[in-house]
Design a protein around this motif. Structure first.
Motif, PDB file in Angstrom:
ATOM      1  N   PRO A   1      60.040  51.652  19.841  1.00 46.84           N
ATOM      2  CA  PRO A   1      60.877  52.125  20.798  1.00 46.84           C
ATOM      3  C   PRO A   1      60.772  51.506  21.901  1.00 46.84           C
ATOM      4  O   PRO A   1      61.579  51.355  22.827  1.00 46.84           O
ATOM      5  N   GLU A   2      59.770  50.715  22.104  1.00 45.42           N
ATOM      6  CA  GLU A   2      59.457  49.910  23.383  1.00 45.42           C
ATOM      7  C   GLU A   2      60.468  48.758  23.495  1.00 45.42           C
ATOM      8  O   GLU A   2      60.777  48.319  24.495  1.00 45.42           O
TER       9      GLU A   2
ATOM     10  N   ASN B   1      63.659  48.832  21.746  1.00 45.68           N
ATOM     11  CA  ASN B   1      65.031  49.282  21.289  1.00 45.68           C
ATOM     12  C   ASN B   1      66.153  48.445  21.965  1.00 45.68           C
ATOM     13  O   ASN B   1      66.881  48.326  21.329  1.00 45.68           O
TER      14      ASN B   1
ATOM     15  N   ALA C   1      63.782  54.259  32.978  1.00 48.62           N
ATOM     16  CA  ALA C   1      63.624  52.736  33.114  1.00 48.62           C
ATOM     17  C   ALA C   1      64.713  52.038  33.913  1.00 48.62           C
ATOM     18  O   ALA C   1      66.018  52.624  33.793  1.00 48.62           O
TER      19      ALA C   1
ATOM     20  N   TYR D   1      60.436  44.972  29.892  1.00 50.30           N
ATOM     21  CA  TYR D   1      59.758  45.565  29.034  1.00 50.30           C
ATOM     22  C   TYR D   1      58.968  46.941  29.690  1.00 50.30           C
ATOM     23  O   TYR D   1      58.197  46.795  30.759  1.00 50.30           O
ATOM     24  N   PRO D   2      58.943  47.928  28.932  1.00 51.51           N
ATOM     25  CA  PRO D   2      59.494  48.304  27.627  1.00 51.51           C
ATOM     26  C   PRO D   2      61.079  48.421  27.859  1.00 51.51           C
ATOM     27  O   PRO D   2      61.387  48.892  29.064  1.00 51.51           O
ATOM     28  N   CYS D   3      62.062  48.254  26.992  1.00 47.72           N
ATOM     29  CA  CYS D   3      63.390  48.652  27.166  1.00 47.72           C
ATOM     30  C   CYS D   3      63.891  49.639  26.080  1.00 47.72           C
ATOM     31  O   CYS D   3      63.712  49.211  24.947  1.00 47.72           O
ATOM     32  N   ILE D   4      64.013  50.734  26.529  1.00 43.56           N
ATOM     33  CA  ILE D   4      63.872  51.817  25.547  1.00 43.56           C
ATOM     34  C   ILE D   4      65.312  52.101  24.969  1.00 43.56           C
ATOM     35  O   ILE D   4      65.415  52.540  23.802  1.00 43.56           O
ATOM     36  N   ARG D   5      66.258  51.806  25.666  1.00 49.10           N
ATOM     37  CA  ARG D   5      67.625  52.319  25.413  1.00 49.10           C
ATOM     38  C   ARG D   5      68.523  50.885  24.673  1.00 49.10           C
ATOM     39  O   ARG D   5      68.235  50.087  25.211  1.00 49.10           O
TER      40      ARG D   5
END
Length: 1974
Positions: A514-515, A517, A2, A555-559
């Motif tokens: 997770p989306e 995080n 991402a 969005y999504p922001c995983i890390r």
């Protein structure tokens, strides 16, 4: 993967619903453009009602709580809450900041007000003292500050009709303030009988000192001056919150919901009752209605604005006042949590704890519906079809309403705890309701909301929920941070996550998963994010948190730690956030600020165009600071930069802390310090040359000066290098590492910034090397970047603190113009815009910021560069908006305004330095290449590579490597100057050849140092892995260099100089050829560092090698074998020395052990100390042992001696220590703490010192600063006085030249303020006003046939009509404060008047008329006085007074500057000198004033007295400073003297620099206590000492001593400006030759003595002043004498008692003369009409009381020893004397018939004597049973009774002469008294005041007319009451002037005058009585 960057879209604030009406008032106004300005949360709002538009001011970072409108009605000031709150002044038209005011208030800013011109702004803080502060707001400068009140202040206003006057009001007070100088002085409003003392809520000022104020009970109080004149009762039904004045009159608004209009005289015009209207809020009230409450009104022409408590704003048109128009609404007070958006329409629904649900139209920006519920609402949801709205309540129920008409559908209560979240399923069939009981209930919508399921797996309250698109699943978040899934509608938990693989969520509002995080920071487990909402279309997520930030992320922001854009506005927690149904808007709601914000979403494609809209855009859109997570596309950081960012420059011990450390250590070592200490050596050293340049962590620090010299810095030294002569000159003003250097545009001044706890910037002249200005007080840890503006007037500096504070200075004045936190990341460079000096840029780690000045602050914006790069350098280009910066990747970025236009690749690796030329640029980088560019960076014109091959012939050294990293570049004189990381300075000729000018070691500590045995060479070895040989002869260059495998710590030449041994850090060592540096031999026997290495003397047979393993190995050099090992040391070995024979080694270890070993085997020897001294050592470099004991400083715990070296002639020991000091001692250094000379140049530890073979030079190396310094040795006797001599030793010698009682008293005196006085007499018992009155036995019947009561007091012949006394006016003062103050008598007006002081009164005495006039504005004792001698300021006087703590309140010490003729106050300076001001002095131009405090630090301060501005302040000395005076020809130089102290000060900008006096030039001179100072031409200074000597100084060096100028202390000296002659005054016995007064020539060589004909055994002169042919003298005995210069005739002008208290006071029965008797053993007779002392009698014992006989022919005097004396007035012969008591006689009285004498004493007795029996005075009777000592006595008119007041607060009556006590009250009531001096008795209860808990009324006297009583008390007040005053706390007038403790007070005959006698001030005040007219 991402995208890790922040999203490219924006939010823009579009509308704010609400108005802050709670806890705020007066915050709503019309601007000049007829817009409305107010605030909500942290946003200032400008609302245009006609166009229905809002503009926002977003400069605050927390709730705004106060607002003021500038008189021109365009500018607005707003104040906020917070830990470090600030005030913004902004333009309501452009909504841009004009000024920021900060750094004064804490907690918050409660009120603000502009003055009439709009120049000044006053603010009130929310701190415990409610500090009031007056600002020059445009400059961001504080003009005055003072504690406001102990309780809250609600309103403050300038008096618009009188300049410099303000009024403040609040809880139970109103105060009227005057602003003068820097002092705000309050007077409390007197409520009196007119109205009740109560809380005042608002005020408005009118003409003629009238103030209108609104009170808590709804009355309006009208004030005239400080008195309450009248009240307008019932103006409102309850508290009046707001009052607004306009041209037509006044508008008031109250808690009763009414607005009233009044005309200019406060006559009512009309009432507007808002409760009557039918608009909006009436419906809002449930049964608990508070009604409407008005918080703010504004009346402008025919419009009135009204703001209410419930966040509504009305507009009323005056002629149609029954129809108020509601123009703004918001939720009322209470948390706001519920938010829902309509699924198909642009509507938002909110519900709050105010129990209302409201529907807002996002298009019309208006409230379209509202409905009140029974309970507070906590959440809301709208059904999918938009028909129903469900509301979750705080009590656990939920209600469903129809959206259309807000009617109830159903109300369900299944839970007890609050419902925090509810949501309809996407198919509309179910409603999920989450409660704080950890459950989610599912209800069927169609089944009229019947419960169909519940989810119970959570173990904490439910916070968020989302449905899947198919309505089959629900996900929840709870308070414990768990995320759970349930099957719908049953509510079963889904445990198998596989089921959920493919589901799609209908909405995403959960904070876990997770989306999302990335919404959480990387390393934190905090749960401060309250709400999120995902926009699936644009792939952005919006979050809301507890800090009031709205953030936009991808969005999504995983890390974790995703990048974001953040938006401020809400000040505190945001409770909810939602996208509108079509994603056009974001709606956020604030919990505490209960406001609704509507943000416009600007998607990516549009945001490009959006850059050119509203200017406020950029403010809100910071490309966030916090989001620096590891972005994928940031280049790796360069190693050099990485290293540099890590450097913190922190020190264990800062030089600033040394004085305190020394003091602490001195205490410990007092005893040893007493012993005689070795004196300092006569020789000195002088810095000659430094090898070194600081390039490894600094950039752009190398320049050509005007004259073509080169200026740079290294260690703590600024270096000016002359390349023609190869010489250096040094600026030595810094005391720690210099980190940056900037040059003035004219290239003559340089600014350098250093490391330090409070680090300073010095601006100095490269020619004279003198400091022009020193700037400090703002940067912690250090200063890392500097830049001058193009006009050279301003300087910008950046600190090393965590926020990298930026400060903009007016450097010449030393004034801070603006300051702001720069950035969390390190800043490398700051540059001021050459075209607009209000703009600047900073660049550094991952940022580039563009700033502009706003008042006292700076506003910064990040440059828009897409990816964040680290910038290393930056310059402005050819126009104001062009900026060029060099990055760590080797690119040049080209900016226009804040936008990156393009980048150009310039170097491989970072661009470290760049420089703008007239046409083009030059850059230098890590790649070792210098590049010349054209003016647009289009083409590179030329490059120069720095290589050995092109090094020219004349180079002073060798290049260590090709292409060294370039750190500094500068152009000039046809050359390019280059500084490298390796510490080299090179000059590049335009044609190519390179000359090396200066070089030093590279980064890494330098420890190894050796001097050649017979040539001027030395060798150094360093951790930078090089060994270098340096030429010490004038060519000053590096001769050879060799790279080593490892760094080294020691080296040594062989005795023949051919070989050189080098010890390395890995435990090996080499021996190399000293010429070629090639290896001869090497060994590796140890693991740890080789710490010292030494050849044995003679032929150098052995080599001793010491290591960190704590062994010394001995090698035979010839055979190259190890022959011995010295064992037995316990620790690291630090130093080695051989004896002359090469047989014995002495060894020091780091554990401070001293060992001896025998060579060659290494056998340990024990040698007694006495023998060690006899051994002949070949060298001495050890730091331990008896012969160097004195070299260790007092603070050896923090400052180890690291190195030492004894000169070859064995006379001088040089040492180096951890603090960077090089010191010289006289050898041997026995005994502790020897005196020394000390030199500062190295910044941190000095690692090694060595003398050259002939002692002509001393060579030192520094550890951290990598420098090699060469010092020239100046042997004794050869030196002329050079200004840069050393500082003297630490501990002054204890003997200070003797003891003197007067000096000791002056030093030890403790001044307390009058308000803290305690009682003077040791009273016991209950005070009269607290005693219970016994009811008298027979209260008389109402109609009494008894005789009328006789008069209380026999009224003595006061003429026909008795007139009461209305007022007292000070007429005369007899007294002068000479016993503990000095230099306080001066001539004025060419000698026609003199000025002096006593108590708190300044006195001007006209010598021809003997008239006195008084300055009475001081609130406490004056301690010092001086006059301004500049002709521009004639008769200007400064006086300093005693004070309490320096908190700037009214009891703080202050200095008054006033005009001696008009007595007008010109300025009041409140000081931080707690305790008092003991010395004042004007500068040569008369504009500056110098003051010294009595605080423990004895602070020295310089003021611009006309503005009341403090210029500079500094700790003066640990002990008392007596005097500080400006040089008569200077505004920058002054001298202070005190206990063992003389210091020579210079004012540089705003900093005070000082030098101690240096005594060493004169044998056996020692620092004495200095008492006085005078000046001569050519920088001569004279100081008078306690021993009677006068010291003569040139600059700061003692050149001569005038021995015994006086036989006792020289207390005072005066420099005559016209002819330079000097007058001295001291303490001595008058003799034929000498006197206490002497007149000297200009050089203090010849003198003439004068005798003061005072008849004293010892004359003690405390003050002298010289006029035309006359000298004015003030003595310790309170006399002021004028002495003629020609005939030496003395004329006594002023007399006074020399010691107090003056207890006895008696006025003559018929003439205007009076007697006083005092502790000094004298009785004096004073004449009021003649204004002088007629006579004095010395009694030889302290006298305590005195009385005239009724005819005035005899005087009785009572003594302290119990004796009393009767004198005949005519002949002053003793008629009789007697001593029947052993202790003090307190009062003595003749009976009115002259028959009896009553004597009262401390032995609780009154004795009666019959005078008709003759002078043998036998006691006939005495009164017994007196409970305590006697205070006052009065006879009755018929001489048959006496009343006695006693120390137990009891008044007794006795019969005369029997001594029988009368107890019958009736009988006592019938007595008529002859006099009344008692402070006790029912008739005088009213004279006791409320606040007399510690202090007493000490004396009283009733007037002869019997109508008034005057009293004196312990606070030093004289008060006038009516007599009798039987009611408690009677009304009175008070008169100030005396110091604490009045002892006595009397009326003179005929009540013409009152005389009061002082205890502490030994002065007599005569007051003229003003009688009431007939």
């Amino acid at each position: 993967m991402a995208d890790r960057t922040a999203p490219n879209c924006h939010l823009r604030l579009e509308w704010v619903y609400g108005y802050r009406g709670h806890q705020c008032r007066n915050n709503l106004y019309y601007t000049a453009a007829k817009e409305i300005v107010y605030f909500v949360a942290g946003v200032g709002v400008v609302y245009n009602t006609r166009e229905h538009k809002q503009k926002f001011y977003l400069g605050h970072n927390d709730d705004i709580i106060s607002l003021a409108l500038h008189p021109e009605r365009v500018l607005v000031a707003t104040g906020q809450v917070g830990k470090e709150p600030y005030i913004c002044v902004w333009d309501s038209y452009t909504v841009q900041t004009v000024s920021i005011l900060k750094d004064v208030h804490t907690h918050g800013i409660a009120c603000l007000a502009f003055d009439l011109e709009g120049q000044c702004l006053v603010s009130v803080g929310l701190d415990s003292k409610n500090t009031i502060c007056v600002w020059d707001w445009r400059r961001g400068k504080v003009l005055a500050a003072a504690p406001g009140h102990t309780d809250r202040i609600f309103d403050i206003s300038w008096d618009l009709y009188q300049p410099n006057k303000l009024v403040s009001c609040g809880v139970k007070h109103i105060k009227f303030w005057g602003l003068c100088g820097n002092a705000l002085t309050p007077k409390r409003g007197v409520f009196g009988k007119t109205g009740d003392l109560q809380t005042i809520l608002c005020l408005a000022c009118a003409k003629d000192e009238v103030t209108y104020s609104g009170a808590l009970n709804g009355d309006i109080y009208v004030w005239k001056g400080i008195n309450l004149m009248r009240t307008i009762q019932g103006a409102h039904g309850s508290g009046i919150f707001s009052m607004n004045a306009c041209e037509e009159g006044f508008a008031t608004g109250g808690r009763d919901g009414c607005v009233r209009l009044w005309d200019l005289n406060f006559k009512p015009i009309t009432v507007i009752d808002l409760r009557e209207t039918d608009q909006g809020y009436k419906v809002a009230r449930g049964e608990n209605s508070r009604g409407l409450s008005v918080r703010s009104v504004c009346w402008r022409g025919d419009h009135i604005l009204v703001g209410t408590q419930d966040s509504e704003i009305f507009e009323v048109v005056v002629h149609d006042r029954n129809k108020p128009f509601l123009i703004m609404q918001g939720h009322c007070e209470g948390e706001l949590w519920a938010l829902a958006v309509h699924p198909t329409k642009p509507l938002a629904m909110t519900g709050s704890d105010d129990r209302s649900v409201r529907i807002w139209s996002l298009i019309d920006h208006a409230l379209i519906a509202r409905c009140n519920m029974e309970e507070p609402i906590r959440c809301a949801a709208v059904s999918t079809d938009g028909i129903h709205i469900a509301l979750g309540m705080k009590d656990g129920s939920f209600t469903v309403l129809r959206v259309r008409d807000m009617t109830e559908v159903v109300h369900v209560k299944d839970r007890k705890e609050a419902i925090h979240e509810l949501k309809y399923s996407p198919d509309g069939a179910h409603l999920a309701v989450g409660s704080n009981e950890n459950t989610v209930d599912i209800y069927g919508v169609v089944q009229r909301y019947k419960k169909v399921g519940e989810c119970i797996s959570s173990n904490s309250f439910i916070t968020h929920m989302d449905w899947t698109t198919d309505s089959k699943y629900l996900q929840t978040n709870d308070g414990s941070g768990r995320r759970l899934f349930y099957r719908m509608p049953s509510g079963k938990e889904v445990t198998n996550k596989e089921e959920l693989k493919l589901v799609q969520w209908a909405s995403w509002t959960c904070v876990l998963g997770p989306e999302v995080n990335g919404i959480w920071p990387k390393y934190s487990d905090i749960n401060d994010i309250n709400s999120v909402d995902a926009n699936f279309n644009n792939q952005v997520l919006v979050t809301a948190d507890d800090y009031g930030l709205v953030k936009l992320m991808r969005y999504p922001c995983i890390r974790k730690g995703a990048k974001f854009k953040k938006y401020l506005g809400h000040s505190a927690h945001i409770t909810n956030v939602r996208w509108s149904h079509d994603y056009q808007w974001v709606v956020t709601i604030g919990g505490a600020d209960h406001s609704v914000f509507q943000w416009k979403f600007i998607p990516e494609r549009k945001s490009k165009e959006a850059l050119h809209i509203a200017p406020q855009e950029t403010l809100a859109d910071s490309n966030s600071e916090e989001s620096d997570s590891d972005q994928s596309d940031v280049p790796e950081m360069d190693s050099e930069i990485e290293q540099e960012t890590q450097l913190t420059y922190r020190r264990q011990v800062y030089k600033e802390d040394l004085p305190q450390l020394k003091e602490q250590c001195k205490e410990k070592h007092r005893t040893t310090a007493m012993k005689k200490r070795e004196r300092a050596p006569g020789n000195g050293i002088k810095l000659h040359f430094i090898h070194g340049y600081r390039g490894y962590d600094c950039r752009s620090n190398l320049f050509y000066t005007q004259t073509g010299e080169i200026v740079y810095h290294v260690a703590a030294v600024g270096v000016v290098y002359n390349r023609q002569q190869n010489t250096q000159r040094f600026y030595m003003g810094h005391d720690d590492d210099i980190l940056c250097l900037a040059i003035h545009p004219l290239k003559d001044y340089v600014a350098t910034g250093q490391v330090g706890r409070d680090s300073s910037v010095h601006i100095w002249d490269t020619d004279t090397l003198k400091p022009m200005s020193v700037l400090k007080g703002f940067h912690q840890l250090g200063v890392c970047a500097l830049d001058f503006s193009a006009d050279g007037k301003r300087l910008a500096s950046v600190g090393l603190d965590d926020n990298h504070t930026i400060v903009l200075w007016d450097w010449r004045k030393g004034e801070k113009l603006s300051a702001m936190r720069g950035s969390k990341d390190k800043i490398f460079v700051v540059k001021i815009n050459p075209y607009l000096p209000d703009k600047l840029i900073t660049a550094g780690v991952k940022h580039m910021k563009f700033w502009h000045k706003a008042g006292g602050g700076l506003i910064g914006r990040k440059g828009n560069m897409g990816k964040t790069e680290t910038m290393m350098c930056a310059v402005y280009g050819w126009s104001e908006e062009m900026v060029f910066s060099g990055t760590c990747g080797g690119d040049i970025c080209i900016w226009r305004d804040m936008f990156l236009m393009k980048t150009v690749k310039a170097h491989d690796g970072p661009v470290f330095s760049m420089h703008a030329l007239e046409k083009g640029f030059v850059t230098g980088g890590k790649d070792g290449i210098v590049a010349l560019w054209d003016d647009t960076f289009e083409r590179c014109l030329k490059t120069y590579a720095i290589k050995r091959a092109v090094l020219a012939q004349g180079s002073k050294g060798l290049l260590l490597e090709d292409n060294p990293s370039i750190r500094a570049i500068s152009l000039g004189h046809g050359h390019i100057l280059v500084g490298t990381k390796n510490g080299e300075i090179l000059e590049v000729d335009k044609s190519g050849p390179i000359t090396l000018l200066v070089q030093g070691h590279m980064e890494g500590e330098v420890w190894g140092l050796a001097t050649h045995p017979h040539l001027p060479l030395c060798a150094t070895v360093s951790d930078d892995k090089t060994l270098r040989i340096w030429d010490l002869s004038p060519s000053h260059c590096m001769l050879a260099v060799r790279k080593l495998r490892k760094g080294g710590r020691c080296c040594c030449f062989s005795p023949d100089g051919k070989a050189l041994a080098v010890g390395l850090n890995d435990g090996s060592f080499l021996i190399v050829n000293a010429d070629t540096l090639e290896d001869l031999v090497s060994f590796h026997h140890r693991k740890d560092i080789i710490s010292d290495i030494r050849f044995s003397p003679g032929v150098g047979k052995y080599l001793a090698v010491a290591s960190g393993d704590s062994f010394v190995d001995i090698y035979n050099v010839m055979s190259s074998k190890r022959v011995g090992v010295c064992k037995g040391c316990l620790s690291y070995i630090t130093h080695l020395d051989w004896d002359k024979r090469g047989k014995l080694l002495q060894v020091n270890t780091s554990a401070k052990e001293l060992f001896f070993f025998e060579a060659p085997r290494g056998k340990r020897q024990t040698i007694p100390a006495s023998e060690v001294e006899k051994i002949d050592w070949s060298t001495w470099t050890c730091v331990l042992g008896p012969s160097v004991e004195g070299a260790w400083p007092v603070i050896s715990e923090v400052a180890e001696v690291t190195a030492a070296c004894l000169s070859n002639d064995r006379r001088v020991l040089a040492t180096g220590d951890d603090l960077g000091y090089v010191k010289l001692f006289r050898y041997p250094v026995k005994g502790k703490y020897a005196k020394f000379k000390r030199y500062v140049a190295h910044s941190t530890h000095v690692t090694n010192v060595r003398w050259t073979h002939d002692d002509s030079l001393l060579v030192t190396v520094g550890g951290g600063d990598t420098c090699l310094m060469i010092w020239a040795h100046e042997p004794e006797g050869l030196r002329e006085f050079k200004p840069c001599d050393s500082e003297e030793s630490d501990i002054e010698s204890e003997d200070d030249g003797g003891y003197d009682s007067d000096v000791t008293r002056e030093n030890e005196i403790n001044y307390t303020i009058k308000a803290l006085s305690t009682n003077m007499r040791p009273m016991t018992g209950v005070k009269p006003h607290l005693q219970m009155k016994e009811p008298s036995i027979d209260e008389r019947p109402p109609v009494s046939r008894a005789l009328p009561q006789p008069e209380k007091l026999q009224t003595n012949n006061v003429g026909k009509k008795k007139r009461p006394i209305e007022d007292l006016v000070l007429e005369l003062v007899f007294g002068y404060r000479g016993n503990d103050c000095r230099n306080n008598v001066h001539y004025l007006n060419e000698g026609a008047d003199i000025i002096y002081h006593t108590a708190s009164v300044g006195i001007v005495l006209n010598l021809t008329t003997s008239c006195q006039s008084f300055y009475v504005e001081h609130s406490d004792d004056i301690l010092c006085l001086t006059i301004n001698q500049h002709p521009k300021f004639p008769n200007v006087v400064a006086t300093g007074q005693v004070g309490d703590t320096g908190d700037m309140s009214a009891t703080s010490p202050s200095i008054h500057v006033w005009d001696a003729m008009t007595k007008q106050t010109l300025s009041v300076l409140r000081c931080f000198h707690s305790g008092g001001v003991c010395s004042v002095s004007f500068s040569a131009t008369g504009r500056l004033l110098l003051s010294v405090g009595l605080d423990p630090e004895h602070t020295v301060t310089i003021w611009k007295w006309q503005e009341g501005a403090k210029v500079a302040s500094r700790v003066g000395h640990t002990q008392r400073i007596f005097v500080a005076e400006f040089r008569p020809d200077s505004d920058t130089h002054f001298v202070s003297v005190g206990i063992k102290h003389v210091r020579f000060w210079t004012l540089a900008g705003r900093a005070l620099l000082s030098k101690k006096g240096v005594l060493s030039s004169i044998e056996d001179a020692r620092m004495q206590t200095m008492l006085s100072v005078a000046f001569g031409a050519n920088n001569l200074t004279f100081t008078g000492t306690i021993s009677g000597d006068v010291c003569v100084w040139r600059e700061h060096i003692l050149v001569r001593i005038v021995a015994k100028a006086h036989t006792g202390p020289v207390f005072t000296m005066y420099t005559t400006l016209r002819d330079g002659l000097i007058v001295t005054g001291g303490k001595e016995r008058p003799s034929k030759e000498g006197g206490a007064l002497k007149l000297w020539d200009q050089e203090l060589k010849r003198c003439r003595a004068f005798r003061l004909e005072t008849g004293q055994i010892i004359d003690c002169v405390r003050s002298v002043c010289r006029g035309k042919g006359k000298i004015l003298v003030g003595t310790r005995n309170a006399e002021i004498i004028e002495v003629g210069e020609k005939n030496a005739a003395c004329n006594i002008l002023v007399n006074g008692h020399m010691d107090g208290p003056i207890w006895g006071l008696a006025t003559h029965p018929s003439r205007d003369v009076f007697l006083s008797a005092a502790e000094d053993g004298t009785v004096r007779l004073w004449d009021i009409p003649e204004k002088k002392m007629l006579n004095k009698v010395n009694l030889g014992h302290p006298a305590h009381t005195i009385s005239y006989s009724p005819e005035g022919d005899m005087v009785a005097i009572g003594m302290k020893n119990g004796e009393f004396i009767i004198l005949l007035v005519a002949s002053l012969k003793i008629w009789g004397k007697k001593r029947d008591r052993r202790s003090s006689i307190q009062d003595i009285r003749f009976s009115p018939n002259s028959r009896f004498l009553a004597v009262g004493s401390t032995e609780c007795a009154v004795d009666f004597y019959d005078l008709t029996l003759g002078p043998q005075l036998n006691r006939i009777n005495c009164c017994r049973d007196i409970p305590s000592f006697v205070m006052q006595m009065d006879f009755s008119a018929d001489s048959s009774y006496i009343q006695i007041s006693t120390g137990a607060y009891k008044r007794l009556v006795y019969e005369v002469p029997s001594g029988r006590q009368i107890t019958e009250q009736i009988q006592i009531d019938r007595i008529t008294w002859a006099t009344w001096t008692s402070v006790l008795g029912d008739e005088v209860v009213g004279i006791w005041s409320r606040n007399a808990d510690k202090a007493d009324v000490t004396c009283a006297c009733v007037s002869h007319s019997g109508l008034n009583i005057v009293t004196g008390d312990d606070f030093g007040m004289v008060k006038l009451f009516d007599f009798p005053s039987p009611e408690k706390f009677a009304k009175h007038k008070r008169f100030l002037g005396h110091s604490a403790h009045l002892t006595n007070v009397r009326f003179t005959n005929g009540d013409r005058f009152v005389v009061s006698a002082g205890g502490d001030d030994r002065s007599l005040f005569v007051w003229r009585c003003v009688h009431a007219p007939h």
